[in-house]
Design an enzyme around this catalytic site. Sequence first.
Site, PDB file in Angstrom:
ATOM      1  CG  MET A 212     -44.288  44.883 -91.981  1.00  0.00           C
ATOM      2  SD  MET A 212     -44.320  46.359 -93.022  1.00  0.00           S
ATOM      3  CE  MET A 212     -42.586  46.686 -93.211  1.00  0.00           C
ATOM      4  CD  GLU A 213     -43.208  39.253 -91.950  1.00  0.00           C
ATOM      5  OE1 GLU A 213     -42.640  39.372 -90.852  1.00  0.00           O
ATOM      6  OE2 GLU A 213     -44.314  39.785 -92.183  1.00  0.00           O
TER       7      GLU A 213
ATOM      8  CG  ASP B 219     -26.892  43.138-108.376  1.00  0.00           C
ATOM      9  OD1 ASP B 219     -26.064  44.061-108.564  1.00  0.00           O
ATOM     10  OD2 ASP B 219     -26.561  41.983-108.090  1.00  0.00           O
TER      11      ASP B 219
ATOM     12  CG  LEU C  53     -39.990  48.485 -83.678  1.00  0.00           C
ATOM     13  CD1 LEU C  53     -40.862  49.711 -83.478  1.00  0.00           C
ATOM     14  CD2 LEU C  53     -39.367  48.026 -82.372  1.00  0.00           C
ATOM     15  CB  CYS C  54     -40.812  42.913 -88.262  1.00  0.00           C
ATOM     16  SG  CYS C  54     -41.534  44.057 -89.423  1.00  0.00           S
ATOM     17  CG  HIS C  55     -43.869  40.271 -83.621  1.00  0.00           C
ATOM     18  ND1 HIS C  55     -44.626  41.358 -84.006  1.00  0.00           N
ATOM     19  CD2 HIS C  55     -43.892  40.241 -82.280  1.00  0.00           C
ATOM     20  CE1 HIS C  55     -45.100  41.948 -82.924  1.00  0.00           C
ATOM     21  NE2 HIS C  55     -44.675  41.298 -81.855  1.00  0.00           N
TER      22      HIS C  55
END
Length: 159
Positions: free
Chosen positions: A112-113, A127, A74-76
């Site tokens: 969020m980014e 990793d 739901l992120c733009h």
Amino acid sequence: MGLSHVNRQGEANMVDVSDKAVTAREAIAQGTLLLSQEAFAEVSENRAAKGDVLAAARIAGIQGAKQCANLIPLCHPLALSKVDITFEFDAVTPSIVVQCRCKLKGQTGVEMEALTGVNVALLTLFDMCKAVDPNMTMTGIHVLEKRGGKTGDWQHGNR
């Protein structure tokens, strides 16, 4: 206030930001990788067998921030104007603190980014170091601060 991504029927939906003002927005997220002395030394002295671990993690973190809307439903999709990944070493712990700063002028925030950038950078560090230390731990992932938008400036710990 309620959850912004849930409509009156309780269904998930994308928030409509079309009426929000375009403002300068910035967010900084942070997370820490706890690792062995051996893995810490390989990264901090740039002698890992896989190559420049920090360069790979920096690029991966930037790419992760740019891909946030493809990963979080739901992120733009945002036109980020700046993504910066930094590393701070603590030989005592031993640990590497990763920060991701995202900036733009837009109608919604970039928390969020920034969180996605930190997580992808941490995953890349993991990793690239797992052959030396499979017991690493990623911890303390949070938004450190944000600026701009309707709610203004905010720092972690201020509730």
